[in-house]
Enzyme design. Structure first.
Site, PDB file in Angstrom:
ATOM      1  N   ASP A  81       0.829  -1.203   0.000  1.00 44.85           N
ATOM      2  CA  ASP A  81       0.000   0.000   0.000  1.00 44.85           C
ATOM      3  C   ASP A  81       0.869   1.260   0.000  1.00 44.85           C
ATOM      4  O   ASP A  81       0.716   2.146  -0.857  1.00 44.85           O
ATOM      5  CB  ASP A  81      -0.905  -0.027   1.238  1.00 44.85           C
ATOM      6  CG  ASP A  81      -2.192   0.745   1.041  1.00 44.85           C
ATOM      7  OD1 ASP A  81      -2.648   0.872  -0.107  1.00 44.85           O
ATOM      8  OD2 ASP A  81      -2.744   1.225   2.043  1.00 44.85           O
ATOM      9  N   GLU A  91      -4.792   8.071   0.245  1.00 47.15           N
ATOM     10  CA  GLU A  91      -5.306   7.421   1.461  1.00 47.15           C
ATOM     11  C   GLU A  91      -4.304   7.454   2.613  1.00 47.15           C
ATOM     12  O   GLU A  91      -4.679   7.587   3.771  1.00 47.15           O
ATOM     13  CB  GLU A  91      -5.682   5.976   1.144  1.00 47.15           C
ATOM     14  CG  GLU A  91      -6.328   5.251   2.304  1.00 47.15           C
ATOM     15  CD  GLU A  91      -6.885   3.902   1.909  1.00 47.15           C
ATOM     16  OE1 GLU A  91      -7.714   3.380   2.665  1.00 47.15           O
ATOM     17  OE2 GLU A  91      -6.492   3.379   0.849  1.00 47.15           O
ATOM     18  N   ASP A 116      -6.069   5.838  -4.687  1.00 47.59           N
ATOM     19  CA  ASP A 116      -6.152   4.725  -3.738  1.00 47.59           C
ATOM     20  C   ASP A 116      -5.050   3.752  -4.153  1.00 47.59           C
ATOM     21  O   ASP A 116      -5.166   3.080  -5.187  1.00 47.59           O
ATOM     22  CB  ASP A 116      -7.514   4.038  -3.778  1.00 47.59           C
ATOM     23  CG  ASP A 116      -7.715   3.106  -2.584  1.00 47.59           C
ATOM     24  OD1 ASP A 116      -6.696   2.611  -2.050  1.00 47.59           O
ATOM     25  OD2 ASP A 116      -8.874   2.869  -2.198  1.00 47.59           O
ATOM     26  N   ILE A 170      -3.896   0.867  -3.006  1.00 43.90           N
ATOM     27  CA  ILE A 170      -4.439  -0.491  -3.154  1.00 43.90           C
ATOM     28  C   ILE A 170      -5.894  -0.439  -2.712  1.00 43.90           C
ATOM     29  O   ILE A 170      -6.201  -0.384  -1.528  1.00 43.90           O
ATOM     30  CB  ILE A 170      -3.693  -1.549  -2.322  1.00 43.90           C
ATOM     31  CG1 ILE A 170      -2.270  -1.740  -2.832  1.00 43.90           C
ATOM     32  CG2 ILE A 170      -4.433  -2.891  -2.398  1.00 43.90           C
ATOM     33  CD1 ILE A 170      -1.522  -2.860  -2.135  1.00 43.90           C
ATOM     34  N   ASP A 171      -6.779  -0.450  -3.681  1.00 49.34           N
ATOM     35  CA  ASP A 171      -8.202  -0.503  -3.393  1.00 49.34           C
ATOM     36  C   ASP A 171      -8.604  -1.974  -3.362  1.00 49.34           C
ATOM     37  O   ASP A 171      -8.434  -2.683  -4.356  1.00 49.34           O
ATOM     38  CB  ASP A 171      -8.982   0.252  -4.476  1.00 49.34           C
ATOM     39  CG  ASP A 171     -10.462   0.319  -4.169  1.00 49.34           C
ATOM     40  OD1 ASP A 171     -10.806   0.428  -2.981  1.00 49.34           O
ATOM     41  OD2 ASP A 171     -11.266   0.265  -5.112  1.00 49.34           O
ATOM     42  N   THR A 189      -8.007  -4.142  -0.127  1.00 41.66           N
ATOM     43  CA  THR A 189      -6.901  -4.771   0.607  1.00 41.66           C
ATOM     44  C   THR A 189      -7.217  -6.221   1.002  1.00 41.66           C
ATOM     45  O   THR A 189      -6.332  -7.066   1.011  1.00 41.66           O
ATOM     46  CB  THR A 189      -6.543  -3.961   1.865  1.00 41.66           C
ATOM     47  OG1 THR A 189      -7.709  -3.773   2.673  1.00 41.66           O
ATOM     48  CG2 THR A 189      -5.979  -2.601   1.477  1.00 41.66           C
ATOM     49  N   HIS A 230     -18.962  -4.154   3.524  1.00 45.10           N
ATOM     50  CA  HIS A 230     -18.734  -2.998   2.665  1.00 45.10           C
ATOM     51  C   HIS A 230     -20.006  -2.528   1.968  1.00 45.10           C
ATOM     52  O   HIS A 230     -20.075  -1.397   1.512  1.00 45.10           O
ATOM     53  CB  HIS A 230     -17.675  -3.314   1.608  1.00 45.10           C
ATOM     54  CG  HIS A 230     -16.313  -3.564   2.196  1.00 45.10           C
ATOM     55  ND1 HIS A 230     -15.279  -4.074   1.458  1.00 45.10           N
ATOM     56  CD2 HIS A 230     -15.831  -3.377   3.445  1.00 45.10           C
ATOM     57  CE1 HIS A 230     -14.205  -4.186   2.233  1.00 45.10           C
ATOM     58  NE2 HIS A 230     -14.525  -3.762   3.439  1.00 45.10           N
ATOM     59  N   SER A 242     -12.909  -4.164  -4.760  1.00 41.45           N
ATOM     60  CA  SER A 242     -12.223  -3.021  -5.358  1.00 41.45           C
ATOM     61  C   SER A 242     -12.950  -2.387  -6.541  1.00 41.45           C
ATOM     62  O   SER A 242     -14.013  -2.835  -6.968  1.00 41.45           O
ATOM     63  CB  SER A 242     -10.799  -3.412  -5.791  1.00 41.45           C
ATOM     64  OG  SER A 242     -10.800  -4.039  -7.060  1.00 41.45           O
ATOM     65  N   ARG A 276     -23.755  -0.247  -4.436  1.00 39.72           N
ATOM     66  CA  ARG A 276     -22.940  -0.124  -3.221  1.00 39.72           C
ATOM     67  C   ARG A 276     -23.744   0.626  -2.167  1.00 39.72           C
ATOM     68  O   ARG A 276     -24.075   1.805  -2.348  1.00 39.72           O
ATOM     69  CB  ARG A 276     -21.632   0.606  -3.514  1.00 39.72           C
ATOM     70  CG  ARG A 276     -20.744   0.782  -2.266  1.00 39.72           C
ATOM     71  CD  ARG A 276     -19.432   1.452  -2.630  1.00 39.72           C
ATOM     72  NE  ARG A 276     -18.653   1.849  -1.464  1.00 39.72           N
ATOM     73  CZ  ARG A 276     -17.744   1.088  -0.855  1.00 39.72           C
ATOM     74  NH1 ARG A 276     -17.506  -0.121  -1.319  1.00 39.72           N
ATOM     75  NH2 ARG A 276     -17.074   1.532   0.186  1.00 39.72           N
ATOM     76  N   ASP A 327     -12.007   6.245  -3.436  1.00 41.91           N
ATOM     77  CA  ASP A 327     -12.655   4.952  -3.645  1.00 41.91           C
ATOM     78  C   ASP A 327     -13.506   4.914  -4.905  1.00 41.91           C
ATOM     79  O   ASP A 327     -13.998   3.843  -5.288  1.00 41.91           O
ATOM     80  CB  ASP A 327     -13.538   4.593  -2.444  1.00 41.91           C
ATOM     81  CG  ASP A 327     -12.730   4.147  -1.239  1.00 41.91           C
ATOM     82  OD1 ASP A 327     -11.665   3.534  -1.445  1.00 41.91           O
ATOM     83  OD2 ASP A 327     -13.144   4.434  -0.104  1.00 41.91           O
TER      84      ASP A 327
END
Length: 402
Positions: free
Chosen positions: A99, A124, A187, A189-190, A192, A285, A309, A326, A338
């Protein structure tokens, strides 16, 4: 690699293009297939002297380079992670290293490639935790990984970065963004948890100009070039996909290891029964029960495709599915990193993204998106029916609190 020719647009046109509402028809004609190879042509002959080329070409090229190099670092870390016999799922250090390393590389490359541009990055991570004594080993690992990646790439003849250099570069991402000037949004690493499982994740990089998303890149190292279903998310192509989009120029896909670039388009289906949908892999999420209620109201027959992601945005942009839902728990505030890159990748592929009230996503307010309840993404034909199903379902269901 072929490049697209884009026409410069006025501020008014930019506002209309980025903040389209669902009721406005797509001004671009629909493509006959979801993927069209770029054909070389003397496009300059179509332009007269009163029309200038887009001003974001150089930034998009730099963004693709930055995201690709960061993806290479992340691939190396994930490969070692998955091959390790001693790895514990509770050990988050590999994704921490990847990251931070990804953020350092993206920031480094953008500044090297665009030395004459004012640099502002909304990202981030900050260096606070890495400056603690107990993080010294992690910082050393990040620094070595970044230097090895830069050296192996060979594009930049620079002295190795020191640990202080790495900390300073990380803190370049502390911009607040906003409606004035240009700001990169990252981001590193979107996804993780997907990264730790060996599944989907993305390096997501976008750029704002006066609060509007004007370009975006999604590097998805585990996403195959072929269309995915819930059963083949990591099939065939292990090189991964790179999606790129620029305002008024369309969305393109290529392999991360270099391949013919193709123009992609969202699914044109207008029959809800044929409209498979994406949602977050983790139920924490996004509310799976609410998504299920919406799908039932629409008459969707296919099972949801659950992946981590912003790879979902890329897959939707090329027509793998037709809907992305979402709905995070109440109290959660969406961050701009994001969604910024994925938003324009879908929008330039002919799709539309709004909040649950049908309002356009507004990236001009700083580091957070202030929106109504959730985010819905689909094509323009399906949006009216989807929006109605969403609002009907929301009236029937109360989301759990954090």
């Amino acid at each position: 690699m072929a490049s697209s020719s884009c026409i410069a647009i006025t501020t008014t046109a930019l506002t209309r293009l980025v903040h389209r509402t669902p009721s406005i028809p797509n001004p671009r004609p629909l493509l006959l297939s979801t993927q069209l190879p770029i054909k070389s042509s003397s496009s300059s002959s179509l332009l007269n002297s009163s029309v200038a080329m887009s001003s974001y070409d150089k930034q998009l090229t730099a963004a693709k380079k930055a995201a690709s190099l960061a993806a290479r670092l992340c691939q190396n870390v994930q490969k070692g992670l998955l091959q390790s016999d001693v790895h514990s799922k509770s050990d988050k250090s590999p994704v921490t290293v990847a990251d931070y390393g990804s953020q350092v590389l993206v920031s480094f490359v953008l500044q090297k490639e665009l030395p004459d541009h004012t640099f502002s990055l909304v990202a981030e991570e900050d260096s606070g935790d890495l400056r603690k004594e107990e993080s010294q080993e992690t910082l050393e690992r990040i620094t070595k990984l970044v230097n090895d990646t830069i050296a192996n790439d060979g594009s930049y003849k620079v002295s190795p970065l020191s640990e202080n250099d790495v900390l300073t570069i990380i803190d370049k991402g502390m911009s607040e963004g906003g409606s004035n000037g240009q700001h990169w949004v990252l981001d590193p690493i979107d996804g993780t948890k997907g990264f730790l499982r060996g599944d989907q994740y993305a390096i997501a990089l976008g750029m704002l100009d006066e609060g509007k998303v004007v370009l975006g890149v999604l590097a998805c190292p585990n996403l195959p070039l072929e269309s995915i279903t819930s059963g083949n998310q990591n099939a065939a192509n292990k090189a991964g996909c790179l999606f790129s989009a620029q305002l008024a120029c369309g969305t393109y896909m290529e392999s991360l290891d270099g391949s013919q670039t193709v123009k992609v388009h969202v699914s044109n289906t207008e029959n809800p029964e044929e409209a498979s949908f994406f949602e977050s892999y983790e139920a924490a999420h996004s509310s799976h029960s609410l998504s299920g209620s919406i799908a039932k109201k629409l008459g969707v027959k296919a099972a949801p495709v659950r992946i981590d992601s912003q790879a979902k945005y890329g897959a939707l942009a090329r027509g793998d599915g037709a809907i992305y839902l979402r709905f995070p728990n109440k109290g959660y505030r969406e961050k701009i990193w994001d969604h910024a890159a994925g938003y324009i990748v879908v929008a330039e592929a002919g799709g539309v993204a709004t909040d649950a009230a049908g309002k356009p996503l507004d990236f001009s307010k700083g580091r957070y998106l202030d929106l109504d309840t959730g985010i819905i993404v689909t094509n323009r034909k399906l949006m009216p029916a989807l929006l109605k199903a969403v609002q009907d379902s929301l009236r029937e269901e109360v989301l759990p609190s954090l």
